[in-house]
Scaffold this motif. Structure first.
Motif, mmCIF file in Angstrom:
data_model
loop_
_atom_site.group_PDB
_atom_site.id
_atom_site.type_symbol
_atom_site.label_atom_id
_atom_site.label_comp_id
_atom_site.label_asym_id
_atom_site.label_seq_id
_atom_site.Cartn_x
_atom_site.Cartn_y
_atom_site.Cartn_z
ATOM 1 N N GLU A 100 38.115 34.914 -20.470
ATOM 2 C CA GLU A 100 37.231 33.633 -21.037
ATOM 3 C C GLU A 100 36.156 33.981 -20.268
ATOM 4 O O GLU A 100 36.326 33.403 -18.505
ATOM 5 C CB GLU A 100 37.588 32.870 -21.673
ATOM 6 N N LYS A 101 34.642 34.008 -20.356
ATOM 7 C CA LYS A 101 33.857 33.610 -19.436
ATOM 8 C C LYS A 101 34.180 32.014 -19.290
ATOM 9 O O LYS A 101 34.405 31.094 -19.873
ATOM 10 C CB LYS A 101 32.095 33.267 -19.784
ATOM 11 N N SER A 102 33.518 31.156 -17.906
ATOM 12 C CA SER A 102 34.361 29.519 -17.891
ATOM 13 C C SER A 102 32.331 29.434 -17.594
ATOM 14 O O SER A 102 31.293 29.807 -17.685
ATOM 15 C CB SER A 102 33.990 29.592 -16.350
ATOM 16 N N SER A 103 32.449 27.809 -18.049
ATOM 17 C CA SER A 103 31.098 26.792 -18.452
ATOM 18 C C SER A 103 31.233 26.626 -17.428
ATOM 19 O O SER A 103 29.824 25.207 -17.610
ATOM 20 C CB SER A 103 31.826 26.186 -19.291
ATOM 21 N N HIS A 104 30.991 27.204 -15.958
ATOM 22 C CA HIS A 104 30.671 26.072 -15.149
ATOM 23 C C HIS A 104 29.671 26.814 -14.579
ATOM 24 O O HIS A 104 28.890 27.260 -14.365
ATOM 25 C CB HIS A 104 32.027 26.058 -13.940
#
Length: 104
Positions: A100-104
């Protein structure tokens, strides 16, 4: 009252060879099809293309080595096919895990 002297050009500027040489230099530098600006642009393009040529030659060499390596060993060929093209044998299941792509 003294009479005004007319403006007189220095003898160098009235010399026909000097005028011809200056006109020739202006023609070569700015007006000719292959003027200095065009020459600098062509030189920059040539340099860019030479760098591209070096890059593509190194890529060809790298791909040739990789191809030789793959064709020399069936195990490496199978590993390459499984990793790059997600190939599998008939009696096995294949699961692809996508992080998953991190939301940071």
């Amino acid at each position: 009252m003294a009479a005004k002297q007319p403006f007189k050009l220095p003898p160098l500027f009235s010399n026909k060879y000097f005028i011809g040489t200056v006109a020739f230099i202006i023609w070569l530098c700015f007006l000719d099809r292959y003027n200095l600006i065009a020459q600098f642009e062509l030189s920059a393009e040539k340099s860019k293309m030479e760098h591209q040529k070096e890059f593509y030659l190194s890529e060809i060499e790298k791909n040739t080595r990789e191809r030789q390596e793959l064709l020399s060993s069936p195990e490496k060929l199978e590993k390459f096919a499984r990793e790059k093209y997600f190939m599998k044998k008939d009696n096995e299941d294949l699961y692809i895990i996508v992080p998953e792509k991190s939301s940071h």
